[in-house]
Design a protein around this motif. Structure first.
Motif, short mmCIF file in Angstrom:
data_model
loop_
_atom_site.label_atom_id
_atom_site.label_comp_id
_atom_site.label_asym_id
_atom_site.label_seq_id
_atom_site.Cartn_x
_atom_site.Cartn_y
_atom_site.Cartn_z
N ALA A 275 0.83 -1.22 0.00
CA ALA A 275 0.00 0.00 0.00
C ALA A 275 0.86 1.26 0.00
CB ALA A 275 -0.93 0.00 1.21
N THR A 276 1.98 1.25 0.74
CA THR A 276 2.79 2.46 0.85
C THR A 276 3.54 2.79 -0.44
OG1 THR A 276 4.57 1.15 1.82
CG2 THR A 276 3.09 2.30 3.34
N SER A 277 3.68 1.81 -1.31
CA SER A 277 4.34 2.09 -2.59
C SER A 277 3.33 2.31 -3.72
CB SER A 277 5.30 0.95 -2.97
OG SER A 277 4.60 -0.29 -3.03
N MET A 278 2.18 1.65 -3.63
CA MET A 278 1.17 1.79 -4.69
C MET A 278 0.36 3.07 -4.56
SD MET A 278 -0.38 -2.01 -5.34
CE MET A 278 -1.13 -2.13 -3.73
N LEU A 279 0.12 3.51 -3.32
CA LEU A 279 -0.67 4.72 -3.09
C LEU A 279 0.26 5.91 -2.85
CD1 LEU A 279 -3.40 3.14 -0.80
CD2 LEU A 279 -3.70 3.88 -3.15
N LYS A 280 -0.10 7.05 -3.40
CA LYS A 280 0.76 8.23 -3.34
C LYS A 280 0.07 9.39 -2.63
CE LYS A 280 3.61 6.01 -6.10
NZ LYS A 280 4.85 5.40 -5.55
N ASP A 281 0.89 10.25 -2.02
CA ASP A 281 0.36 11.47 -1.38
C ASP A 281 -0.50 12.26 -2.36
OD1 ASP A 281 1.64 10.88 0.93
OD2 ASP A 281 3.06 12.54 0.88
#
Length: 871
Positions: free
Chosen positions: A847-853
């Motif tokens: 999730a932390t790499s697929m989803l972006k700020d």
């Protein structure tokens, strides 16, 4: 039991104020014969003595009073408090008792756990809030970590949680459990009721290698099993990849990699699962409530190291004698009124009384038993047992096909899913109830005949039907006002309240009957039109700006007042003649829960009305809104003319005339659908002021502290003649707790399963995970790798991270939803999310790499689906 220290085996549930909740539960389990490691309790008097000896109480009070519940204030205060505890000296008399008791149990390596007096009490969960220290050896370290545990009563997460729960920070005390450390080969947590779906007939077991801290802290995805309490069979399992574990070191603990050959194998075998299930069920039976049990395994033996009540389950109670009889309950007011809030005790009392009055009026006199057996109070909400209605295939088919008049499609979908999953139980004809008609009397048939007549009359003379609807309602209101003025004694007033709890229904009787037939008109028109026309989209305009709608007229009245005041260069004020006139007509309404008699009315607090009118004045929107209303009304008439023209071409004048008649009558009468609620609020307002008058008399009699507290008791309480202050206190706490619940279940089953929404599958631009905290939220993503990055978060952001531990807890006050890569239903992030009412989905790989700020996503904490809305 010493003055400051006692053996765990000496403490019981009645000693919570002496040793704290955790210690009391452990003492009870030892007494009941459960395998609990021994140890001792540093009693709450030790904490108080420590504060007194080091003069800390005044300093703590000053620091906490400065806190304004923002991260910076809390962080500064707790750092100073922590330092005060670390610098403080444990009094010698306390040290002496600790020393003697520690030696008596063999001076072992221990776990030191906080045990607060408010910890794990019903409706509150301090799981993970206070500190635990493992692998502590030697007296000096025991003293050191006892002080650290005391200080954790004032850590960031505990102070934030108490603020969230509106708990006071005075008169707090902390016990400490010093317990022999189990050198766990594996450990985990058991929920004796499934915390995700609420099922009381399921046990959920988590397990991982090493000590339990990796699971509690969300550092590892544990193995998980769901077991049926009835059969003890595993109904669902998930054997995960367990990459890390917590192990002992010479001092303290450390997170280390799990050997590759053990990462993907099950931590528990079938026999061990059975043994843990049996143990946990016995613990639940002993405490008579669902429990959250932590366990450890060493040298072939299971140990229970602590237990606490499960506080996040939606409240429900056994309501039928036959516990095996599967039942389905629907949230009545969420379905019918979109009301997610709870009723106050008096509010619920009157709602139930209203149903009782109607059943007494129309039910058969010789019916034996409780006529309201189907009506239940779960968490302050009214739930109806609809099981017998759903045993009929005909009724289920109606449910599936009633799309236009479905008050809440999500409730309907949830019901249908429950029916499909439990078809055999529900359709069991041997459990069918008595036919409804056998419970009704002739007066109802008379009413039904009257309803049929009025429904037909409205099609012939809608203008007169409207006049009669208003006249009937207005007359009832005047009648009640006159009756109210004659009330003298307390009993007369209570009887008036009981008798007129259904007065709003009676006042709106005619309007309901006259408009009943229009409920089917749009379906009827669409069905006819589809036979002849390919395009029936003009029907969408027919429902706009329907005339004779009291709610619409109320809005138009506010716009007109705003326009008039703006023309004079004035702002809205209670002194304005038009506003006084407005409040006289609509002031019985409320900005809170209109169906609850406790809700303050606009007449009492007109600020909402004044602010809204002033906002219209400030942004000059009144002309635009009024023009839109009139334009929509004209568009509706044009749509009828277009439909007439198209139908004449394709179906002939006769069919066209029929459609025009249906649609015209719909617009003539459908606006009256708002009249029942309009009169309901007027009746409730009358009843409300009678109750406030009763409250004033109870204050004078010394039975209440405040007249408005009358809404936190029921009529039976008032008639009891006892002091009501303690009842008010308990009921208020429960009401506030339930008010803070973001959403109640739409449907509940007798197993405790709580359905908030419907099961969905992830599709394109969607991610799937494990739903752990209910609710649906759409917002902006913020990816954080550490809680020190918390300043990046803005109010309402969706937090995305690999995992959380207790240090993250203060950030939960900011976020709108939570997404994590690791963890399970009972890891830290999941537990805190449920407590704070934050929708959460965990177990979302990468999730932390697929989803972006900055991305906008919709998080569904009920289905486990995350939809990407924009990048």
């Amino acid at each position: 039991m010493g003055k400051y220290v006692c053996n765990i085996a000496e403490i019981r549930k009645d000693d919570v104020l002496k040793g704290g909740g955790k210690a009391a539960n452990l003492g009870e389990m030892i007494d009941a014969g459960f395998p609990v490691p021994g140890g001792f309790v540093v009693l709450t008097d030790s904490y108080k003595r420590f504060l007194e000896k080091n003069n800390l109480e005044k300093d703590i009070k000053v620091l906490i009073n400065k806190v304004k519940c923002n991260d910076s204030d809390i962080n500064k205060a707790v750092k100073k408090i922590k330092n005060l505890f670390e610098m403080g000296e444990i009094p010698e008399d306390i040290k002496k008792e600790i020393d003697e008791t520690y030696k008596k149990i063999g001076s072992p390596t221990v776990a030191i756990r906080s045990s607060a007096t408010a910890e794990d009490m019903p409706g509150m969960s301090f799981a993970g809030q206070y500190s635990t220290y493992l692998n502590v050896k030697g007296l000096e370290d025991v003293y050191k970590y006892i002080k650290k545990c005391w200080a954790s009563l004032w850590n960031e997460r505990a102070v934030s949680y108490r603020s969230k729960q509106n708990m006071v920070n005075s008169d707090l005390a902390h016990g400490i459990v010093v317990q022999k450390l189990i050198k766990s080969e594996k450990s985990g947590i058991i929920f004796t009721a499934n915390p995700v779906n609420g099922k009381r007939d399921e046990v959920l077991i988590n397990s991982s290698w090493g000590l339990g801290e990796a699971i509690v802290g969300g550092e590892v995805n544990p193995d998980q099993w769901v077991i049926s309490k009835k059969t003890f069979k595993v109904t669902n399992k998930d054997i995960t990849t367990k990459k890390v574990k917590t192990v002992r070191r010479e001092k303290g603990i450390e997170l280390v990699p799990v050997p590759k050959e053990k990462q993907e194998i099950s931590t528990l075998n079938d026999e061990e699962i059975q043994e843990l299930t049996r143990l946990s069920v016995k613990v639940e039976e002993y405490f008579n409530s669902p429990q959250d049990v932590e366990w450890a395994f060493e040298s072939g033996k299971f140990y229970l190291v602590q237990t606490r009540p499960v506080t996040t389950l939606y409240p429900m109670y056994k309501t039928q004698k036959n516990e095996d009889d599967f039942r389905i309950y629907v949230n009545l007011f969420l379905y019918s009124q979109s009301m997610k809030e709870p009723f106050t005790p008096m509010g619920f009392n009157l709602v139930k009384q209203a149903y009782a009055n109607l059943l007494n009026k129309f039910g058969t006199k010789n019916y034996k038993g409780d006529k309201l057996w189907w009506f239940h109070n779960f968490g302050g909400r009214a739930y109806a047992d609809v099981t017998n209605l759903l045993r009929s295939k005909k009724n289920v088919d109606k449910l599936k096909n009633n799309k236009r008049n479905d008050k809440d499609p999500l409730t309907t979908k949830a019901l249908i899913q429950v029916i499909e999953r439990n078809k055999d139980e529900i359709m069991d004809k041997s459990k069918a109830g008595i036919k409804v008609l056998s419970k009704l009397n002739l007066r109802l048939f008379k009413v039904l005949i009257e309803a049929s007549y009025k429904s037909i009359y409205a099609t012939i003379n809608p203008k007169e039907a409207r006049r009669r609807s208003f006249s009937s309602g207005d007359n009832k209101i005047e009648e009640l006002k006159k009756e109210k003025e004659k009330l003298k004694t307390l009993e007369e007033k209570l009887s008036f309240v009981e008798k007129n709890s259904h007065g709003g229904i009676i006042a709106a009787w005619d309007a309901t009957f006259y408009t009943a037939i229009t409920l089917t008109y749009m379906d009827k028109a669409e069905k006819i039109m589809k036979k002849y026309l390919d395009d029936v989209s003009d029907l969408q305009y027919i429902e706009k700006s329907v005339p004779y709608n009291v709610t619409t007229e109320m809005g138009m009245s506010m716009l007109n007042i705003a326009k008039k005041l703006d023309g004079k260069g004035m702002k809205a004020s209670e002194k304005d003649k038009d506003i006084r006139k407005f409040l006289k007509q609509y002031g019985d309404k409320s900005s809170y829960v209109e169906a609850d008699v406790a809700s303050t009315t606009w007449s009492e607090e007109p600020e909402y009305v004044l602010d809204l009118i002033n906002s219209f004045i400030e942004n000059k929107s009144y002309n635009e809104e009024m023009e839109k209303f009139h334009k929509d009304r004209e568009e509706a008439q044009k749509a009828i003319e277009r439909i007439k023209e198209n139908m004449e071409k394709e179906a002939g004048k006769r069919k066209a005339k029929k459609i025009v008649k249906i649609l015209t009558h719909y617009r003539e009468m459908f606006g009256l659908r708002e009249l029942p609620k309009y009169y309901l609020t007027k009746v409730l307002s009358i009843v409300r002021f009678v109750l406030i008058d009763i409250g004033e008399k109870l204050v004078k009699a010394g039975r209440l502290e405040d007249k408005m507290d009358v809404f936190y008791v029921n009529i039976e309480d008032i008639r009891s003649k006892k002091d009501l202050k303690e009842i008010v206190k308990v009921n208020k706490e429960e009401y506030i707790r339930e008010t803070n619940r973001p959403m109640p279940p739409r449907v509940i089953t007798s197993t405790g399963e709580s359905i908030y929404s419907v099961v969905e599958k992830a599709g394109e631009n969607a991610f799937a995970g494990v739903a752990v905290s209910p609710g649906v939220y759409e917002g902006r993503i913020k990816v954080l790798n550490s809680p020190v990055q918390g300043q990046k978060l803005e109010k309402g952001d969706i937090l995305v991270t690999a995992a959380t531990n207790p240090a993250w807890t203060p950030l939960f006050l900011k976020i709108g939803a939570l997404i994590m890569e690791t963890g399970g239903p009972i890891s830290h992030g999941s537990v805190v999310a449920r407590e704070y009412g934050v929708p959460a989905v965990v177990g979302v790989a990468e999730a932390t790499s697929m989803l972006k700020d900055g991305q906008i996503v919709k998080v569904n904490g009920e289905t486990g689906v995350i939809e990407l809305k924009s990048s």
